[in-house]
Design a protein around this motif. Structure first.
Motif, PDB file in Angstrom:
ATOM      1  N   GLU A   3      11.100   2.404 -22.381  1.00 46.01           N
ATOM      2  CA  GLU A   3      10.467   1.331 -21.614  1.00 46.01           C
ATOM      3  C   GLU A   3      11.065  -0.024 -21.991  1.00 46.01           C
ATOM      4  O   GLU A   3      11.243  -0.338 -23.164  1.00 46.01           O
ATOM      5  CB  GLU A   3       8.962   1.325 -21.893  1.00 46.01           C
ATOM      6  CG  GLU A   3       8.214   0.226 -21.157  1.00 46.01           C
ATOM      7  CD  GLU A   3       6.764   0.116 -21.588  1.00 46.01           C
ATOM      8  OE1 GLU A   3       6.053  -0.767 -21.049  1.00 46.01           O
ATOM      9  OE2 GLU A   3       6.344   0.897 -22.459  1.00 46.01           O
ATOM     10  N   LYS A   5      10.791  -3.801 -22.630  1.00 46.32           N
ATOM     11  CA  LYS A   5       9.700  -4.664 -23.079  1.00 46.32           C
ATOM     12  C   LYS A   5       9.892  -6.088 -22.556  1.00 46.32           C
ATOM     13  O   LYS A   5      11.003  -6.625 -22.589  1.00 46.32           O
ATOM     14  CB  LYS A   5       9.628  -4.680 -24.601  1.00 46.32           C
ATOM     15  CG  LYS A   5       9.445  -3.294 -25.231  1.00 46.32           C
ATOM     16  CD  LYS A   5       8.140  -2.648 -24.808  1.00 46.32           C
ATOM     17  CE  LYS A   5       7.919  -1.320 -25.543  1.00 46.32           C
ATOM     18  NZ  LYS A   5       6.654  -0.665 -25.139  1.00 46.32           N
ATOM     19  N   ARG A   6       8.800  -6.685 -22.101  1.00 42.41           N
ATOM     20  CA  ARG A   6       8.867  -8.044 -21.554  1.00 42.41           C
ATOM     21  C   ARG A   6       8.641  -9.067 -22.667  1.00 42.41           C
ATOM     22  O   ARG A   6       7.669  -8.987 -23.418  1.00 42.41           O
ATOM     23  CB  ARG A   6       7.831  -8.230 -20.452  1.00 42.41           C
ATOM     24  CG  ARG A   6       7.820  -9.632 -19.835  1.00 42.41           C
ATOM     25  CD  ARG A   6       6.921  -9.672 -18.625  1.00 42.41           C
ATOM     26  NE  ARG A   6       7.501  -8.888 -17.540  1.00 42.41           N
ATOM     27  CZ  ARG A   6       6.819  -8.450 -16.485  1.00 42.41           C
ATOM     28  NH1 ARG A   6       5.526  -8.704 -16.384  1.00 42.41           N
ATOM     29  NH2 ARG A   6       7.413  -7.751 -15.536  1.00 42.41           N
ATOM     30  N   ARG A  33      16.967  -3.385 -22.906  1.00 44.47           N
ATOM     31  CA  ARG A  33      15.829  -3.177 -23.817  1.00 44.47           C
ATOM     32  C   ARG A  33      14.716  -4.189 -23.600  1.00 44.47           C
ATOM     33  O   ARG A  33      13.549  -3.900 -23.838  1.00 44.47           O
ATOM     34  CB  ARG A  33      16.313  -3.269 -25.276  1.00 44.47           C
ATOM     35  CG  ARG A  33      17.312  -2.207 -25.665  1.00 44.47           C
ATOM     36  CD  ARG A  33      18.165  -2.661 -26.838  1.00 44.47           C
ATOM     37  NE  ARG A  33      17.379  -2.975 -28.018  1.00 44.47           N
ATOM     38  CZ  ARG A  33      17.843  -3.698 -29.045  1.00 44.47           C
ATOM     39  NH1 ARG A  33      19.069  -4.193 -29.010  1.00 44.47           N
ATOM     40  NH2 ARG A  33      17.074  -3.922 -30.090  1.00 44.47           N
ATOM     41  N   PHE A  34      15.086  -5.410 -23.166  1.00 45.41           N
ATOM     42  CA  PHE A  34      14.105  -6.491 -23.058  1.00 45.41           C
ATOM     43  C   PHE A  34      14.261  -7.221 -21.718  1.00 45.41           C
ATOM     44  O   PHE A  34      15.373  -7.462 -21.256  1.00 45.41           O
ATOM     45  CB  PHE A  34      14.286  -7.482 -24.203  1.00 45.41           C
ATOM     46  CG  PHE A  34      14.173  -6.868 -25.571  1.00 45.41           C
ATOM     47  CD1 PHE A  34      12.940  -6.483 -26.071  1.00 45.41           C
ATOM     48  CD2 PHE A  34      15.305  -6.646 -26.341  1.00 45.41           C
ATOM     49  CE1 PHE A  34      12.836  -5.893 -27.332  1.00 45.41           C
ATOM     50  CE2 PHE A  34      15.218  -6.072 -27.591  1.00 45.41           C
ATOM     51  CZ  PHE A  34      13.974  -5.687 -28.089  1.00 45.41           C
ATOM     52  N   ASN A  88       4.920  -8.253 -23.655  1.00 45.71           N
ATOM     53  CA  ASN A  88       4.727  -7.510 -24.896  1.00 45.71           C
ATOM     54  C   ASN A  88       4.835  -8.435 -26.108  1.00 45.71           C
ATOM     55  O   ASN A  88       4.135  -8.243 -27.115  1.00 45.71           O
ATOM     56  CB  ASN A  88       5.773  -6.404 -25.006  1.00 45.71           C
ATOM     57  CG  ASN A  88       5.688  -5.412 -23.858  1.00 45.71           C
ATOM     58  OD1 ASN A  88       6.442  -5.532 -22.889  1.00 45.71           O
ATOM     59  ND2 ASN A  88       4.767  -4.470 -23.937  1.00 45.71           N
ATOM     60  N   PRO A 112      -0.440 -10.103 -26.574  1.00 42.15           N
ATOM     61  CA  PRO A 112       0.959  -9.888 -26.938  1.00 42.15           C
ATOM     62  C   PRO A 112       1.190 -10.188 -28.418  1.00 42.15           C
ATOM     63  O   PRO A 112       0.401 -10.887 -29.055  1.00 42.15           O
ATOM     64  CB  PRO A 112       1.708 -10.898 -26.058  1.00 42.15           C
ATOM     65  CG  PRO A 112       0.716 -12.003 -25.838  1.00 42.15           C
ATOM     66  CD  PRO A 112      -0.634 -11.334 -25.783  1.00 42.15           C
ATOM     67  N   TYR A 362      11.976  -8.144 -32.868  1.00 43.99           N
ATOM     68  CA  TYR A 362      11.134  -7.672 -31.766  1.00 43.99           C
ATOM     69  C   TYR A 362      10.827  -6.178 -31.929  1.00 43.99           C
ATOM     70  O   TYR A 362       9.675  -5.738 -31.769  1.00 43.99           O
ATOM     71  CB  TYR A 362      11.823  -7.887 -30.417  1.00 43.99           C
ATOM     72  CG  TYR A 362      12.027  -9.322 -29.988  1.00 43.99           C
ATOM     73  CD1 TYR A 362      11.268 -10.362 -30.515  1.00 43.99           C
ATOM     74  CD2 TYR A 362      12.978  -9.646 -29.020  1.00 43.99           C
ATOM     75  CE1 TYR A 362      11.453 -11.669 -30.105  1.00 43.99           C
ATOM     76  CE2 TYR A 362      13.173 -10.951 -28.593  1.00 43.99           C
ATOM     77  CZ  TYR A 362      12.416 -11.966 -29.141  1.00 43.99           C
ATOM     78  OH  TYR A 362      12.605 -13.261 -28.726  1.00 43.99           O
ATOM     79  N   GLU A 363      11.856  -5.397 -32.218  1.00 44.60           N
ATOM     80  CA  GLU A 363      11.675  -3.949 -32.362  1.00 44.60           C
ATOM     81  C   GLU A 363      10.702  -3.632 -33.493  1.00 44.60           C
ATOM     82  O   GLU A 363       9.852  -2.745 -33.373  1.00 44.60           O
ATOM     83  CB  GLU A 363      13.028  -3.276 -32.625  1.00 44.60           C
ATOM     84  CG  GLU A 363      14.011  -3.365 -31.469  1.00 44.60           C
ATOM     85  CD  GLU A 363      13.714  -2.366 -30.358  1.00 44.60           C
ATOM     86  OE1 GLU A 363      12.620  -1.775 -30.352  1.00 44.60           O
ATOM     87  OE2 GLU A 363      14.580  -2.195 -29.488  1.00 44.60           O
ATOM     88  N   LEU A 366       7.125  -4.328 -32.437  1.00 44.62           N
ATOM     89  CA  LEU A 366       6.620  -3.425 -31.410  1.00 44.62           C
ATOM     90  C   LEU A 366       6.509  -1.971 -31.885  1.00 44.62           C
ATOM     91  O   LEU A 366       5.965  -1.134 -31.164  1.00 44.62           O
ATOM     92  CB  LEU A 366       7.527  -3.485 -30.174  1.00 44.62           C
ATOM     93  CG  LEU A 366       7.520  -4.817 -29.416  1.00 44.62           C
ATOM     94  CD1 LEU A 366       8.632  -4.848 -28.377  1.00 44.62           C
ATOM     95  CD2 LEU A 366       6.167  -5.063 -28.761  1.00 44.62           C
TER      96      LEU A 366
END
Length: 367
Positions: A3, A5-6, A33-34, A88, A112, A362-363, A366
């Motif tokens: 998926e 991610k926003r 990815r983003f 996200n 978020p 970010y990863e 999340l």
């Protein structure tokens, strides 16, 4: 398929280092990815520059200064945007964006992950004790609701930990990065010393002018260029006149082709008395221009005083003039420092490296 991610980015009105940082990040982010969404005022150049590279941009009436009435309306408007786009991660840039953004997320579901990047020092010598206490208390409270705080230098991280009392587990450093322009060597029109800076008191351009007056006596024929604009311009022009160097100094104002002008410099100077990073130093060194800078803040993470450039004590015009003259009078030293400085910044301060470290963060958030 994984998926996408926003990531929503909030930026206050800015045309300086924050603009360059965010634009570099947006241009390098992995869109497989983003999905980046930029939220900023429609009046700033970043709005249109981001659109040109295919970023979705949403307008928001956020102002740079504290304005309770407009800030309240901004919070309401921002809450509507965040509820609609459901990011996200919500990544805010600068203290003002962090204040508005974190207030706007209170009570939002799903919430978020919150990231704040601080670009400049919060305090300076003009900040009174009561204001320091109140600002530190406010930031500590807001930091509790923040998943990660990013600083663009270790010097800035130190301020957040020591002076603001922020939990060190929440604060990481991701050094600024730039999209490097091709290395181009151009003919030098005589001895030319210059700076690129906002014309504000903390940038130390007055010390640069005093140093210029001393250099003129030791290296006749040297000329000086100041690229940039700001509230201090009239005072600086008056200072140049009182120092008797107005005919040697050219105030060029804001230039979109600043890097082209910097390529013609024999020496680049950054005379700031307080500096969280020093993006213009990276830009100058990336073009193999030797530099003299103040020994303050994040500057020393770029210039070490021995191999990548020379350092002067902040506010000391004599020390700065001595170092400028040293480079003008010793071309071999200047060339050596410029070459090693160029190699260093191109290996350490690329936009690609900055974006990769940001995406790794970010990863982690999340996961």
């Amino acid at each position: 398929m994984k998926e996408v991610k926003r990531i929503a980015y909030l930026v206050r009105p800015t045309e300086g280092g924050i603009r360059a940082h965010v634009l570099a990040l947006l241009s390098q982010i992995d869109r497989s990815r983003f999905e980046p969404v930029l939220i900023c005022p429609p009046t700033v150049s970043l709005f249109h520059e981001a659109e040109k590279i295919g970023i979705q941009v949403l307008p928001l009436d956020i102002v740079g200064e504290i304005n309770p009435r407009r800030d309240f309306r901004c919070v309401v408007q921002l809450r509507r945007i965040l509820k609609r786009i459901r990011p996200n991660i919500f990544h805010m840039h600068s203290a003002k964006a962090g204040l508005i953004g974190r207030i706007a997320t209170f009570g939002i579901s799903p919430r978020p992950r919150l990231v704040l990047t601080e670009h400049v020092f919060i305090f300076d010598e003009r900040t009174g004790r009561l204001k320091r206490v109140m600002m530190a208390l406010t930031e500590r409270l807001l930091a509790r609701a923040t998943d990660r705080i990013v600083t663009v230098s270790e010097a800035l991280r130190h301020e957040l930990l020591v002076e603001m009392g922020i939990n060190p587990r929440k604060v990481i450093t991701i050094h600024n990065g730039i999209i490097f322009q091709p290395l181009v060597h151009v003919a030098k029109p005589g001895k030319l010393v210059g700076t690129v800076s906002r014309l504000a008191p903390q940038k130390g351009v007055d010390h640069f002018l005093r140093a210029a007056a001393l250099v003129c006596k030791r290296v006749p024929g040297t000329r000086f260029v100041i690229i940039g604009d700001g509230p201090y311009r009239t005072q600086l022009e008056s200072l140049a006149n009182s120092l008797g160097i107005s005919e040697r100094v050219e105030f060029m104002g804001y230039r979109t082709d600043a890097i082209g002008m910097v390529r013609t410099f024999d020496v680049f100077v950054l005379a700031s008395t307080r500096e969280s990073f020093g993006l213009t130093l990276v830009e100058a060194l990336s073009q193999q221009i030797p530099v003299v800078a103040s020994r303050t803040g994040g500057i020393t993470e770029i210039v070490d005083g021995e191999t990548t450039g020379l350092l002067a004590e902040p506010g000391n015009a004599e020390d700065m003039a001595d170092n400028i003259c040293r480079l003008l009078e010793d071309p071999a030293l200047a060339a050596s420092l410029a070459a090693r400085g160029c190699d260093f910044v191109r290996s350490q301060f690329s936009a690609e490296r900055m974006a990769q470290e940001t995406q790794n963060m970010y990863e982690e958030l999340l996961s």
